[in-house]
Design an enzyme around this catalytic site. Structure first.
Site, PDB file in Angstrom:
ATOM      1  N   CYS A 383      81.913  10.116 111.731  1.00 49.69           N
ATOM      2  CA  CYS A 383      83.038   9.538 112.469  1.00 49.69           C
ATOM      3  C   CYS A 383      84.250  10.463 112.400  1.00 49.69           C
ATOM      4  CB  CYS A 383      83.335   8.132 111.961  1.00 49.69           C
ATOM      5  SG  CYS A 383      84.205   7.180 113.201  1.00 49.69           S
ATOM      6  N   HIS A 509      78.444   5.624 112.096  1.00 48.54           N
ATOM      7  CA  HIS A 509      78.259   5.767 110.646  1.00 48.54           C
ATOM      8  C   HIS A 509      76.776   5.608 110.291  1.00 48.54           C
ATOM      9  CE1 HIS A 509      82.489   5.752 109.407  1.00 48.54           C
ATOM     10  NE2 HIS A 509      82.681   4.962 110.446  1.00 48.54           N
ATOM     11  N   GLU A 511      75.348   6.182 107.638  1.00 47.30           N
ATOM     12  CA  GLU A 511      75.163   5.744 106.241  1.00 47.30           C
ATOM     13  C   GLU A 511      74.854   4.256 106.119  1.00 47.30           C
ATOM     14  OE1 GLU A 511      78.022   6.869 107.534  1.00 47.30           O
ATOM     15  OE2 GLU A 511      79.789   5.888 106.690  1.00 47.30           O
TER      16      GLU A 511
END
Ligand code: GLN
Length: 531
Positions: A383, A509, A511
């Site tokens: 991001c 994102h 993750e």
């Protein structure tokens, strides 16, 4: 009829209640039970979206765009079931709902009180989540520590719920600490006894006690807790500190936790299938060779602020049989040419620039990106990290003078990253953050495609600014590749640098979707390049 498990914490905070709850969920799922999880947070904020990472750590984002507590990240990583808005409730949300209804006149002139109005709303949210998720077992973690004033309405609601549900349909698990006293070289059970008494005084009798300690917990401690807390001996489970949090479910299993839960909930026991999880733990334990990954974020050494990022780096490294050593890079020091900080940067095998808000430290991040591009060091931008990457490329390769983001300099001329108000009105119902899962098309023959091996992906977002398409052609002609684009071709979602071993950034994102036993493709390929 769903069954309910409530996890409370006693003695002190930070014992790993989220991990304990997630580990229970992990075991139940491995036994074939459909589990859904929910975190009840007693604080007054409506959600943690606006709370400082110093206060609250990372904001975890679900597919449907809820900004939630970082414990939801543990649930998703351990249980591997996507969560939603239903999985997160706070006192702020409960009061907001009740007060809105009061203004609408829903209570017909009645006096609004904590009992029954607030407690009814709490029970409704728990039951709604159980019903809508169609789960067999609803696992609820209550934030904070038993005894906190703000937690009391939640505990009262749970006490009522237990009576309203059929017998054997609810289970209370209490996680506590056994402190160690050096002078007498022993673990003490008294704080646990007092914490259980406190719960009992509120009408809640825990069915299971999970006892945390850094030291070895002996049988005599467990028996003492059983005797003094009126919990059966098999239901007092030791929870010693382990090397990897992912060992916790296996440790619980060793003490037959699943079996006890099944019995107490009147469910027929099924042995969990933990084969894959055990293999993963073996890989974690045997991966000793290190790989150094720089993390150039704003909240230095604050693991909780980047917990999903760190877990993703670790699991992608374990996938390649390496142990990740995260090296914190302070980009404000990079900005001031701090020799020690630059030296740290020179020693890492790859760099992650994580998400973030605000201008602090961003010039240093741009220098980090420049270094990684020029020296061909693998770089993964998440991001803000992707926006930084595009800005650096614009400034130093495409020679776009003072290229920047609207966020850092609202009046600048060359805003390579900017705010697109109508985009957001169209997409996120008037909110200014693009939140939750959005589709993205991946361009063939790119690092991104090589990682995903599929053309259409869905990833989770949480940002306000977007790439400015006015600069797209100019950047592309210099070797910046937009390798992921929204299906309507309006939003640039993934960027990468041509002829670089791995310099990739995503507006989303990744993750949030990485799992310990299934690292996210972008992290997996990033670590591979770093190796
Ligand atoms: N601050 C940037 C934006 O709002 C990036 C946000 C983030 O990294 N999550 O677009």
């Amino acid at each position: 009829m769903p069954k309910y498990i409530f996890v409370t914490g006693g003695v002190c905070s930070s014992l790993g209640k989220g991990i304990a709850a997630a580990s229970i969920g992990n075991l139940l799922k491995a036994s074939g039970v459909k589990v859904f999880t929910q975190k009840l947070d007693p604080y007054l904020n409506v959600d943690p979206g606006t709370m400082s990472p110093f206060q609250h750590g990372e904001v975890f984002v679900t597919d449907d765009g809820a900004e939630t507590d970082l414990d939801l990240g543990h649930y998703e990583r351990f249980i591997d079931e996507p969560l939603s808005k239903l999985s997160s409730t706070s006192t702020g949300q409960i009061y907001q709902e009740v007060l809105d209804r009061e203004r609408k006149g829903d209570f017909l002139g009645g006096t609004i009180q904590i009992i029954p109005h607030i407690t009814d709303e709490i029970k409704k949210r728990i039951r709604d989540a159980a019903k809508k998720s169609k789960c067999d077992v609803m696992l609820c973690e209550i934030g904070g520590t038993v005894g906190d004033i703000e937690g009391q309405p939640f505990l009262e609601a749970l006490r009522q719920l237990r009576h309203e549900e059929a017998r054997g349909n609810t289970l209370f698990v209490h996680l506590t600490l056994l402190p160690y006293l050096k002078s007498s070289n022993e673990l003490k059970t008294k704080p646990t006894q007092l914490s259980v008494k406190l719960l009992q005084s509120m009408g809640i009798h825990p069915d299971l006690v999970l006892a945390r300690a850094d030291e070895k917990i002996e049988k005599k401690h467990l028996l003492k807790i059983s005797r003094f807390c009126d919990v059966e001996p098999e239901a007092v489970i030791p929870a010693p500190t382990v090397k990897s949090i992912y060992e916790v479910p296996l440790n619980f299993h060793k003490h037959r936790l699943g079996e006890t839960i099944f019995r107490k909930l009147n469910l027929k026991y099924r042995e969990p299938n933990l084969k894959e999880w055990e293999e993963m733990i073996k890989r974690i334990q045997t991966s000793t060779e290190e790989i150094k990954i720089g993390l150039a974020g704003k909240y230095n050494e604050l693991d909780d602020a980047y917990i999903s990022v760190i877990e993703s780096i670790k699991s992608a490294s374990f996938y390649h049989k390496r142990k990740a050593k995260v090296v914190w890079i302070d980009t404000e020091k990079i900005e001031t040419n701090d020799v020690k900080e630059w030296k740290k940067l020179h020693q890492v095998n790859g760099v992650v620039v994580p998400g973030g808000f605000g201008v602090r430290g961003t010039e240093g991040k741009i220098l980090v990106a420049q270094y990684c591009r020029e020296q061909k060091i693998p770089y993964l931008g998440l991001c803000l990290g992707a926006q930084i990457m595009a800005i650096e490329f614009a400034r130093n390769v495409a020679e776009i003078k003072n290229a920047t983001s609207e966020e850092f300099s609202p009046k600048a001329r060359n805003k390579v990253v900017h705010f697109l108000p109508d985009q957001h009105e169209k997409r996120s119902k008037g909110g200014t953050l693009r939140l939750g899962s959005w589709p993205c098309k991946v361009l063939k023959d790119t690092h991104a495609y090589h990682a995903y091996k599929t053309e259409l992906i869905q990833e989770r977002h949480r940002h306000r600014y977007e790439f400015n398409n006015a600069f797209k052609k100019q950047l592309e002609s210099k070797g910046l590749i937009f390798s992921g684009i929204s299906p309507d071709r309006e939003l640039m979602e993934i960027v990468e640098v041509k002829d670089h071993p791995f310099m990739v950034g995503s507006q989303f994102h990744p993750e949030f979707k990485s799992r310990p036993n299934r690292p996210h493709p972008l992290f997996r390929e990033f670590i591979k390049a770093a190796l």
